[in-house]
Every structure is written in structure tokens, then in C-alpha cells.
Design a protein around this motif. Structure first.
Motif, PDB file in Angstrom:
ATOM      1  N   PHE A  29       0.507   2.626  -1.434  1.00  0.00           N
ATOM      2  CA  PHE A  29       1.399   2.996  -0.334  1.00  0.00           C
ATOM      3  C   PHE A  29       2.720   2.273  -0.535  1.00  0.00           C
ATOM      4  CE2 PHE A  29       3.400   2.108   3.716  1.00  0.00           C
ATOM      5  CZ  PHE A  29       3.349   3.325   4.375  1.00  0.00           C
ATOM      6  N   GLN A  76       6.807   2.221   1.377  1.00  0.00           N
ATOM      7  CA  GLN A  76       7.702   2.771   2.388  1.00  0.00           C
ATOM      8  C   GLN A  76       8.794   1.755   2.711  1.00  0.00           C
ATOM      9  OE1 GLN A  76       6.748   3.485   6.850  1.00  0.00           O
ATOM     10  NE2 GLN A  76       6.182   5.394   5.843  1.00  0.00           N
ATOM     11  N   ARG A 125      -1.288   3.815   6.877  1.00  0.00           N
ATOM     12  CA  ARG A 125      -0.026   4.501   7.165  1.00  0.00           C
ATOM     13  C   ARG A 125       0.226   4.551   8.676  1.00  0.00           C
ATOM     14  NH1 ARG A 125      -1.044   8.723   4.525  1.00  0.00           N
ATOM     15  NH2 ARG A 125       0.192   8.299   2.652  1.00  0.00           N
TER      16      ARG A 125
END
Length: 211
Positions: free
Chosen positions: A4, A6, A148
Motif C-alpha cells: 500500500f 498513498q 486502506r
């Protein structure tokens, strides 16, 4: 193994965002966090602040998970951070200490000062399951989806604390703990001074996982 990554840009300067990050518990978006304790804190020779915190979180399982996949419904998390005031960056590494065979998450966060008084947050994570029995991929997909979702809730919690800090800096008024309710974030009372709120340790009451 799942990954992940971000980034998110805050419209606030790095010192304020960093303060909000370390004061983010308790908040109504993190009701799965049961406790948060500092177990060590020291300065390096270069002036950076190193902190290790132990966080207890409530764990939840999907309905399809076999019984006994984890031994208990809580999990200890270790958070190791470095605040570099000269480079204007916070580095934070988090990982779970329990249930590591079922799933382990290594999370790496950084907060960096940008121009025009903004702060860039970067979050990266590695999610690994060693459970086997044909469930490894399913567990990792579940972990990625939950991670998430929790990243978004964590950001909402930091944003809420940022609002509280702005109020404390802008006016010499006392702030109520009811401000932490997102539906009544603008209410101010004389229950607690802002300086007390920002300096006192807080214990999170036991609650279920928000998601």
C-alpha cells in the motif's frame, strides 16, 4: 504479500501536523484503540527525538475466518518514531507484535515540511500472511482493504485534532472534551483548558472496532 502506498497534503505547517499526529489518540475515529503508552523517549546527539510507544488495539475478524485463527481479540502494536526538527521531518514505523502468523503489517509514515506552510504525509505498508491452508491470499486482501479504510479514518482523526489545536492557538478559551465529537466539533465549554488537553495523557475507553 500486499503493498500500500498513498500521499496526502495538509494545508498546515509541519510543526502543527506533527503535534496533531502524536496527539491523535483518543479520537472518535479510532475507537478500536484501547490504550497508548510511551515506553521510551530520548534525544540523539543531532537533536532528533526518538520515541517508542506501545499501542493496544482491538482486533476483528471477517465472518469467513476459521475459529482460533487468533488467540484473543486484542493486539499490541509497537510504534517507533523520529522527529527531526532540523530536517523538518517525522519518520514513524509501526508493526503488530501479536497474531503475526495470521497477518503482519509493517507501516512506514513520513511527514515532511513543504513550501507555503504545507505538510506532505506519505504512508507505505507491507501486509503479509503466513497462515496457509489456502487462506493466505484471502487474508492479505482483507488486511489491505481494512488498512486502506483505517488510513482514511486515521487522517480524519488527525484533522480533528488539527481543528482543536487551531482553536487553542487562536483564542484563549477553554475547550471541552465534547469537541472530539465530530457532530459537535465547534462547542466550547469551561471543562478543561486547551493547554491541559494538549499536555495530559489520555486513556481510551474500551470500544469496538469502528469498521
Amino acid at each position: 504479500m500486499k503493498f500500500f502506498s498513498q500521499s496526502f497534503l495538509y494545508d498546515d505547517p509541519w510543526p502543527i501536523v506533527s503535534l496533531a499526529f502524536f496527539l491523535r489518540y483518543p479520537n472518535p475515529y479510532a475507537s478500536h484503540v484501547l490504550s497508548c503508552d510511551v515506553i521510551s523517549r530520548e534525544f540523539t546527539s543531532s537533536g532528533s527525538l526518538l520515541t517508542t510507544r506501545l499501542i493496544l488495539k482491538k482486533a476483528t475478524l471477517p465472518r469467513w475466518a476459521p475459529k482460533g485463527i487468533i488467540s484473543r481479540s486484542e493486539s499490541w502494536i509497537i510504534e517507533e518514531s523520529e522527529v527531526d526538527p532540523h530536517g523538518e521531518v517525522v519518520r514513524c514505523l509501526t508493526r503488530n507484535l501479536e497474531h503475526v502468523k495470521a497477518m503482519q503489517i509493517h507501516e512506514n509514515q513520513t511527514f515532511r515540511q513543504l513550501g507555503e506552510g504545507k505538510t506532505l504525509q506519505t504512508t507505505e505498508a507491507r501486509i503479509v500472511s503466513g497462515f496457509g491452508w489456502g487462506l493466505t491470499k484471502q487474508i492479505e486482501n482483507y488486511g489491505l482493504a481494512r488498512f486502506r479504510k483505517n488510513v482514511q479514518r486515521s487522517r480524519e482523526g488527525v484533522t480533528l485534532i488539527l481543528d482543536l489545536i487551531r482553536q487553542a492557538r487562536q483564542q484563549p478559551m477553554t475547550l471541552s472534551s465534547s469537541y472530539l465529537n465530530p457532530t459537535s466539533a465547534s462547542r466550547l465549554t469551561a471543562n478543561r483548558t486547551s493547554d491541559q488537553f494538549l499536555s495530559e495523557p489520555h486513556q481510551v475507553p474500551e470500544a469496538g472496532d469502528p469498521s
